[in-house]
Scaffold this active site. Sequence first.
Site, PDB file in Angstrom:
ATOM      1  N   GLY A 137      38.584  49.918  40.927  1.00  0.00           N
ATOM      2  CA  GLY A 137      39.144  49.275  39.736  1.00  0.00           C
ATOM      3  C   GLY A 137      38.005  48.858  38.825  1.00  0.00           C
ATOM      4  CG  ASP A 162      44.383  37.250  31.390  1.00  0.00           C
ATOM      5  OD1 ASP A 162      43.391  37.988  31.573  1.00  0.00           O
ATOM      6  OD2 ASP A 162      45.369  37.591  30.695  1.00  0.00           O
ATOM      7  CE  LYS A 167      35.253  40.440  38.453  1.00  0.00           C
ATOM      8  NZ  LYS A 167      36.237  39.361  38.144  1.00  0.00           N
ATOM      9  N   GLY A 174      37.266  46.588  34.927  1.00  0.00           N
ATOM     10  CA  GLY A 174      37.877  45.874  33.804  1.00  0.00           C
ATOM     11  C   GLY A 174      36.722  45.305  32.992  1.00  0.00           C
ATOM     12  N   GLY A 175      36.700  45.587  31.748  1.00  0.00           N
ATOM     13  CA  GLY A 175      35.676  44.966  30.901  1.00  0.00           C
ATOM     14  C   GLY A 175      34.289  45.093  31.477  1.00  0.00           C
ATOM     15  CG  PHE A 176      32.639  41.436  32.135  1.00  0.00           C
ATOM     16  CD1 PHE A 176      32.788  41.041  33.467  1.00  0.00           C
ATOM     17  CD2 PHE A 176      33.377  40.780  31.169  1.00  0.00           C
ATOM     18  CE1 PHE A 176      33.637  40.011  33.803  1.00  0.00           C
ATOM     19  CE2 PHE A 176      34.230  39.743  31.508  1.00  0.00           C
ATOM     20  CZ  PHE A 176      34.368  39.349  32.825  1.00  0.00           C
ATOM     21  CB  ALA A 177      33.619  43.334  36.617  1.00  0.00           C
ATOM     22  CE  LYS A 178      30.389  50.755  37.753  1.00  0.00           C
ATOM     23  NZ  LYS A 178      29.377  51.826  37.895  1.00  0.00           N
ATOM     24  CB  VAL A 179      36.497  46.275  41.575  1.00  0.00           C
ATOM     25  CG1 VAL A 179      36.855  45.733  42.944  1.00  0.00           C
ATOM     26  CG2 VAL A 179      36.533  45.161  40.537  1.00  0.00           C
TER      27      VAL A 179
HETATM   28  N1  3I7 Z   1      43.166  44.730  36.927  1.00  0.00           N
HETATM   29  C1  3I7 Z   1      42.393  44.767  38.144  1.00  0.00           C
HETATM   30  C2  3I7 Z   1      41.294  45.795  38.108  1.00  0.00           C
HETATM   31  C3  3I7 Z   1      40.478  45.668  39.363  1.00  0.00           C
HETATM   32  O1  3I7 Z   1      39.884  44.378  39.353  1.00  0.00           O
HETATM   33  C4  3I7 Z   1      39.781  43.685  40.523  1.00  0.00           C
HETATM   34  C5  3I7 Z   1      40.191  44.206  41.739  1.00  0.00           C
HETATM   35  C6  3I7 Z   1      40.048  43.433  42.896  1.00  0.00           C
HETATM   36  C7  3I7 Z   1      40.484  43.955  44.181  1.00  0.00           C
HETATM   37  C8  3I7 Z   1      40.820  45.255  44.460  1.00  0.00           C
HETATM   38  N2  3I7 Z   1      41.166  45.305  45.729  1.00  0.00           N
HETATM   39  N3  3I7 Z   1      41.058  44.054  46.249  1.00  0.00           N
HETATM   40  C9  3I7 Z   1      40.640  43.211  45.305  1.00  0.00           C
HETATM   41  C10 3I7 Z   1      39.529  42.150  42.835  1.00  0.00           C
HETATM   42  C11 3I7 Z   1      39.117  41.644  41.636  1.00  0.00           C
HETATM   43  C12 3I7 Z   1      39.244  42.395  40.474  1.00  0.00           C
HETATM   44  C13 3I7 Z   1      38.810  41.785  39.208  1.00  0.00           C
HETATM   45  O2  3I7 Z   1      38.542  40.601  39.175  1.00  0.00           O
HETATM   46  N4  3I7 Z   1      38.696  42.588  38.134  1.00  0.00           N
HETATM   47  C14 3I7 Z   1      38.224  42.172  36.891  1.00  0.00           C
HETATM   48  C15 3I7 Z   1      38.709  41.024  36.289  1.00  0.00           C
HETATM   49  C16 3I7 Z   1      38.214  40.645  35.055  1.00  0.00           C
HETATM   50  C17 3I7 Z   1      37.246  41.396  34.408  1.00  0.00           C
HETATM   51  C18 3I7 Z   1      36.769  42.546  35.018  1.00  0.00           C
HETATM   52  C19 3I7 Z   1      37.260  42.941  36.263  1.00  0.00           C
END
Ligand code: 3I7
Length: 346
Positions: A21, A135, A43, A23-28
């Site tokens: 996953g 949010d 993350k 989003g914006g400034f992070a890669k997961v």
């Molecule tokens: N909309 C979710 C996209 C994937 O993001 C996450 C997945 C997991 C995850 C996936 N599997 N288990 C936990 C945990 C945290 C995030 C997250 O915080 N994403 C994010 C939020 C704000 C800005 C940028 C990235």
Amino acid sequence: MVPIKSYCALDGFYEMYDTIGSGGFAKVKLGVHCLTGEKVAIKIMDKKQLGDDLPRIRLEIDAMKSLSHQNVCKLFQVIETDAKIFMILEYCPDGELFDYIVERDRLTEDEARHFFRQIVAAVAYIHHKGFAHRDLKPENLLLDDDQQLKLIDFGLCAKPKGGMNSHLETCCGSPAYAAPELISGKCYLGSEADIWSMGVLLYALLCGYLPFDDDNIAILYRKIQCSHLQSGIYEKPEWLSESSMEMLDQLLQVDPKRRITVAQLLHHPWVLQDCNPSYNVQWESIYQTKELDDECVTEMAVSVGKSRKAMHSILSDWSYDYNTATYLLLWKRKQLSKSVRLMRDQ
Ligand SMILES: [NH3+]CCCOc1cc(-c2cn[nH]c2)ccc1C(=O)Nc1ccccc1
């Protein structure tokens, strides 16, 4: 699965796999905690790229350290290097609630209720701990492998200094889920804005589309406010039951003072319909993070050749280092009646 080239800060502690996953400034990315073999979500954020969003991440980390609930994505460890911040999080294999709804067009009332109860539990818990999420949307609710929802992304959450009854000003969150008072620039209560977002969320679960939507943000805002009618104008499709429409109306009240509260939601007949009477106390966390589990402490002590007392005092600091992650993952295995054993001689 073949692990990909990881970061040296993770070497020996986590194996890293593909992106799950972003989003914006992070890669997961999907990760595996080496000592337990448990899957985690990693993350990854680049401090330079974060720029003035860095305080948001500090806020999210501090919030998640103090939240421990069955419907909130658990933070296990934070690793910070000169260039990067890594958040090691609970893995949710079945992805976003958003995709779950899209794949089915819309959910039945019973299925919507199954998920909405968990959202009410998570929001009741974070409000009880003094946080407003700000949010709430299906993209920020992830599914584990047991149809349990986990709330993520506390980067916009607020912990008002004067407590949950003091007002906020920052306009933030996703427009389609934003409360009328929030988009009109007035002071607002984070708890009341979260309740409005839950109304939009419930509508999305029951209908498969948004109650207020428009590509033009000004028209979208006007649809949300419709203040002359004292309740946002939104279409009520014929498949909605009377009780669902009434529930939505109580959530989507333009006047925040007329809007239902989370405490009332916990006892609302629509929320409690067809469930066992014990439900309305389940919003509290099933984790008592106070006392540590002796079996997990012992397994960790033995695996590193320390005394139980020494390991107990290390873990009591809750420093969100590898020890904290190992303990929390062992404890999670124990909750699932899986073996409380670590990989030895790593
Ligand atoms: N909309 C979710 C996209 C994937 O993001 C996450 C997945 C997991 C995850 C996936 N599997 N288990 C936990 C945990 C945290 C995030 C997250 O915080 N994403 C994010 C939020 C704000 C800005 C940028 C990235």
